[in-house]
Design an enzyme around this catalytic site. Structure first.
Site, PDB file in Angstrom:
ATOM      1  N   GLU A   1      95.557  19.371-147.377  1.00 51.94           N
ATOM      2  CA  GLU A   1      95.157  20.317-148.433  1.00 51.94           C
ATOM      3  C   GLU A   1      96.007  21.560-148.201  1.00 51.94           C
ATOM      4  OE1 GLU A   1      93.133  19.769-150.790  1.00 51.94           O
ATOM      5  OE2 GLU A   1      91.739  18.217-150.123  1.00 51.94           O
TER       6      GLU A   1
ATOM      7  N   GLU B   1     103.447  31.692-152.897  1.00 51.93           N
ATOM      8  CA  GLU B   1     102.030  31.977-152.657  1.00 51.93           C
ATOM      9  C   GLU B   1     101.928  33.316-151.922  1.00 51.93           C
ATOM     10  OE1 GLU B   1     100.025  29.407-149.842  1.00 51.93           O
ATOM     11  OE2 GLU B   1      98.284  29.283-151.164  1.00 51.93           O
TER      12      GLU B   1
ATOM     13  N   CYS C   1      93.015  29.419-151.443  1.00 51.61           N
ATOM     14  CA  CYS C   1      94.135  28.522-151.746  1.00 51.61           C
ATOM     15  C   CYS C   1      94.273  28.299-153.248  1.00 51.61           C
ATOM     16  CB  CYS C   1      93.936  27.199-151.031  1.00 51.61           C
ATOM     17  SG  CYS C   1      92.296  26.529-151.309  1.00 51.61           S
TER      18      CYS C   1
ATOM     19  N   LYS D   1      90.494  22.166-134.449  1.00 56.50           N
ATOM     20  CA  LYS D   1      91.385  23.254-134.023  1.00 56.50           C
ATOM     21  C   LYS D   1      91.284  24.356-135.079  1.00 56.50           C
ATOM     22  CE  LYS D   1      94.927  25.119-134.197  1.00 56.50           C
ATOM     23  NZ  LYS D   1      95.091  26.549-134.534  1.00 56.50           N
TER      24      LYS D   1
ATOM     25  N   TYR E   1     104.896  15.107-137.503  1.00 55.48           N
ATOM     26  CA  TYR E   1     104.240  14.816-136.209  1.00 55.48           C
ATOM     27  C   TYR E   1     103.660  13.404-136.211  1.00 55.48           C
ATOM     28  CZ  TYR E   1     104.287  19.920-135.413  1.00 55.48           C
ATOM     29  OH  TYR E   1     104.646  21.224-135.249  1.00 55.48           O
TER      30      TYR E   1
HETATM   31  P1  NAD Z   1      98.869  27.706-141.638  1.00 55.86           P
HETATM   32  O1  NAD Z   1      99.522  26.523-142.254  1.00 55.86           O
HETATM   33  O2  NAD Z   1      99.723  28.751-141.033  1.00 55.86           O
HETATM   34  O3  NAD Z   1      97.845  27.253-140.486  1.00 55.86           O
HETATM   35  C1  NAD Z   1      96.851  26.294-140.721  1.00 55.86           C
HETATM   36  C2  NAD Z   1      96.405  25.730-139.386  1.00 55.86           C
HETATM   37  O4  NAD Z   1      97.510  25.038-138.784  1.00 55.86           O
HETATM   38  C3  NAD Z   1      95.983  26.787-138.366  1.00 55.86           C
HETATM   39  O5  NAD Z   1      94.941  26.277-137.582  1.00 55.86           O
HETATM   40  C4  NAD Z   1      97.232  26.963-137.525  1.00 55.86           C
HETATM   41  O6  NAD Z   1      96.999  27.464-136.227  1.00 55.86           O
HETATM   42  C5  NAD Z   1      97.756  25.543-137.480  1.00 55.86           C
HETATM   43  N1  NAD Z   1      99.192  25.441-137.233  1.00 55.86           N
HETATM   44  C6  NAD Z   1     100.175  26.296-137.600  1.00 55.86           C
HETATM   45  N2  NAD Z   1     101.364  25.817-137.213  1.00 55.86           N
HETATM   46  C7  NAD Z   1     101.140  24.637-136.600  1.00 55.86           C
HETATM   47  C8  NAD Z   1     101.978  23.651-136.003  1.00 55.86           C
HETATM   48  N3  NAD Z   1     103.311  23.789-135.962  1.00 55.86           N
HETATM   49  N4  NAD Z   1     101.391  22.568-135.472  1.00 55.86           N
HETATM   50  C9  NAD Z   1     100.050  22.395-135.516  1.00 55.86           C
HETATM   51  N5  NAD Z   1      99.207  23.289-136.045  1.00 55.86           N
HETATM   52  C10 NAD Z   1      99.751  24.401-136.603  1.00 55.86           C
HETATM   53  O7  NAD Z   1      97.915  28.294-142.769  1.00 55.86           O
HETATM   54  P2  NAD Z   1      97.015  29.596-142.705  1.00 55.86           P
HETATM   55  O8  NAD Z   1      97.918  30.776-142.774  1.00 55.86           O
HETATM   56  O9  NAD Z   1      96.040  29.496-141.591  1.00 55.86           O
HETATM   57  O10 NAD Z   1      96.163  29.462-144.066  1.00 55.86           O
HETATM   58  C11 NAD Z   1      96.655  29.814-145.292  1.00 55.86           C
HETATM   59  C12 NAD Z   1      97.221  28.625-146.028  1.00 55.86           C
HETATM   60  O11 NAD Z   1      96.224  27.613-146.143  1.00 55.86           O
HETATM   61  C13 NAD Z   1      97.613  28.954-147.440  1.00 55.86           C
HETATM   62  O12 NAD Z   1      98.838  28.333-147.728  1.00 55.86           O
HETATM   63  C14 NAD Z   1      96.505  28.335-148.283  1.00 55.86           C
HETATM   64  O13 NAD Z   1      96.859  28.007-149.590  1.00 55.86           O
HETATM   65  C15 NAD Z   1      96.169  27.138-147.484  1.00 55.86           C
HETATM   66  N6  NAD Z   1      94.830  26.649-147.828  1.00 55.86           N
HETATM   67  C16 NAD Z   1      94.710  25.508-148.578  1.00 55.86           C
HETATM   68  C17 NAD Z   1      93.451  25.054-148.955  1.00 55.86           C
HETATM   69  C18 NAD Z   1      93.275  23.804-149.782  1.00 55.86           C
HETATM   70  O14 NAD Z   1      92.165  23.277-149.820  1.00 55.86           O
HETATM   71  N7  NAD Z   1      94.291  23.312-150.447  1.00 55.86           N
HETATM   72  C19 NAD Z   1      92.315  25.758-148.563  1.00 55.86           C
HETATM   73  C20 NAD Z   1      92.477  26.925-147.805  1.00 55.86           C
HETATM   74  C21 NAD Z   1      93.748  27.347-147.435  1.00 55.86           C
END
Ligand code: NAD
Length: 500
Positions: free
Chosen positions: A269, A403, A303, A193, A257
């Protein structure tokens, strides 16, 4: 094959002629959402619509999970000899490399990252990762437990079944590869996804996987807006594991979930607020370079971006001047389609507003704006923010705690090593950190005391597929990269034979 564009205008021309696939990829074929609905993908480069993307929801997730389950139970992938899975995965890596230009362009148009990085980093790192795990396929041994002379206890690693990979928008290809490559190599089926802000390269990967020989149903891609596809996927009783990268807030939902459904495995992550600690004896030029690249690369949408600088008061001002100079000379903001640009656009308008909002919060909290702080390139219709430094901050400010996920560096001076360690650990996150000092005893004393999944000493963001990546504390658990990453996509089965 078309020649690779070498100029901004040539990339713009290629972008205009690009045909973008926006359908889901389920059971070995592209498919519209069952509802027939799509959502518009707006490019952050210029605010223009670049694709209509299948707006998948529960019915589509059901189809994808059913296809993945069928393929798994039929054994068309998991029962292949490991060397055969290796051959297919190597072909997949080669096809990713063959499609470098198209994948890089999709990645840049979708996310706003600069084309130079998409070409040199995002696509090659994705291919390298698929290759790394492909090569591991026939080198994973099971174990025999020491239970005595008349018994044989085999510890067999078995694939879990259907793995859901839910990924963010900042490094779509790289993070997708970190998830799907070890999951597939272990013999699982995968439902991916992608984030609604960056689904396009993932959708192309579906076709390339099939072309490489990954059987229908083994790898599926279901884009969907907001939580429409992600939530039913994470709650699905037919999914055995969710491997998630994204925000800490949504990561916590994944645990919920799992608890509310079938106790599926979860690997997380999540976010970060990584500190640099600059001691007074540090090589300031090296530190300034590591710090500038560590926050301004990918517009700070990383991240583990080194978003907090904890610097000894005696070298504070000199360091900030050097960081500004590195950004201006080496990482200029520009058109993401310009090969000379160092920083591009932020992912979407709401995120740009959020980042700019943090600059105002920092000012109101008493930080000084040492450079940047404003929107840029407004005339393009895209979403750009200047490289920004919030100086003279304190550890308890919101800008030092939350962040920001943009090109905003927060600088906090300190007086003693103990204070630096306390500041470094004054965070809910623990993804990464860096130490800058010539004193190796201090470097190792501090790296032992800092709670983070990676601590770099006199460098930043050095990485290898051989090293695990992931966080402590609320940055998550489970590790991507390295052979260790395969373990989480398997369960151990004990097979005990008594043969006396
Ligand atoms: P996000 O948490 O908003 O979304 C991540 C994914 O989850 C997306 O595919 C989104 O559509 C999905 N999602 C959102 N809400 C959901 C729900 N209720 N149920 C199921 N799926 C859902 O994050 P983002 O804005 O896409 O990315 C940025 C974040 O990701 C930052 O916090 C960053 O630090 C983190 N990140 C972490 C790493 C790591 O390796 N630790 C790497 C890259 C990004």
């Amino acid at each position: 094959m078309l020649d690779r564009p070498t100029s901004q205008s040539a990339w713009q021309a290629r972008a205009r002629s690009l045909v973008v696939e926006g359908r889901a990829f389920v059971d070995g074929a592209y498919a519209d959402a069952t509802s027939g609905r799509t959502f518009e993908r707006v490019s952050p480069v210029d605010g223009r619509v670049i694709a209509a993307v299948a707006d998948c929801e529960a019915a589509d997730v059901d189809r994808a999970v059913a296809a993945a389950r069928r393929a798994f139970e039929a054994g068309v992938w998991r029962d292949l000899p490991p060397v055969a899975r290796k051959t297919v995965m190597l072909r997949f890596a080669a096809l990713i490399r063959d499609n470098l230009d198209e994948l890089a362009l999709l990645e840049t148009l979708d996310t706003g990252k600069v084309i130079g990085n998409s070409l040199a980093v995002d696509v090659p790192f994705c291919a390298d990762c698929v290759q790394y795990y492909a090569e591991l396929a026939d080198k994973l041994f099971d174990e025999v437990a020491p239970v005595g002379p008349k018994d044989l206890a085999i510890l067999r690693r078995e694939p879990l079944g259907v793995v859901a990979a839910i990924v963010p928008w900042n490094y779509p290809l790289i993070i997708t590869a970190w998830k799907i490559a070890p999951a597939l190599v272990a013999g699982n089926s995968v439902v991916l996804k992608p984030a609604e802000q960056s689904p396009l390269s993932a959708i192309l990967l579906g076709r390339l996987a099939l072309e490489a020989g990954i059987p229908a149903g083994v790898f599926n891609v279901v884009p969907g807006f907001g939580t429409k596809a992600g939530k039913p996927l994470a709650l699905h009783p037919g999914v055995d594991m969710v491997t998630f990268t994204g925000s800490t807030e949504v990561g916590k939902l994944m645990l919920r979930y799992a608890a509310d459904s079938n106790m599926k495995r979860v690997s997380l992550e999540c976010g970060g607020k990584s500190p640099h600690v600059v001691l007074p004896d540090a090589d300031l030029d090296a530190a300034a370079s590591g710090i500038a690249w560590g926050i301004f690369y990918n517009q700070g949408e990383t991240c583990h971006a080194g978003s907090r600088v904890l610097v000894h008061r005696s070298v504070h001002k000199a360091l900030v001047e050097k960081i500004i100079a590195v950004q201006r000379e080496q990482i200029p903001l520009g058109d993401p389609l310009d090969p000379a640009a160092g920083m591009g656009a932020l992912i979407e308008d709401t995120h740009m507003e959020r980042v700019l909002g943090y600059v105002e919060i920092g000012r109101a909290e008493g930080a000084t704006v040492a450079c940047g702080g404003a929107r840029a390139r407004t005339e393009t219709g895209g979403y750009y923010v200047e490289a920004t430094i919030l100086d003279d901050a304190r550890g308890d400010m919101r800008v030092a705690q939350e962040e920001i996920f943009g090109p905003v560096l927060v600088v906090i001076p300190f007086d003693t090593e103990a204070e630096a360690i306390r500041l470094a650990n004054q965070s809910i996150y623990g993804l990464a950190a860096a130490m800058w000092t010539r004193d190796m005893a201090a470097a190792h004393r501090c790296s032992a005391a800092i709670k983070a999944g990676t601590v770099w000493i006199n460098c930043f963001d050095k990485s290898s597929l051989a090293t695990p990546f992931g966080g402590f504390k609320q940055s998550g658990f489970g590790r991507d990269r390295s052979p260790h990453a395969v373990e989480k996509y398997t369960d151990i089965k004990t097979i005990w034979t008594a043969y006396r």
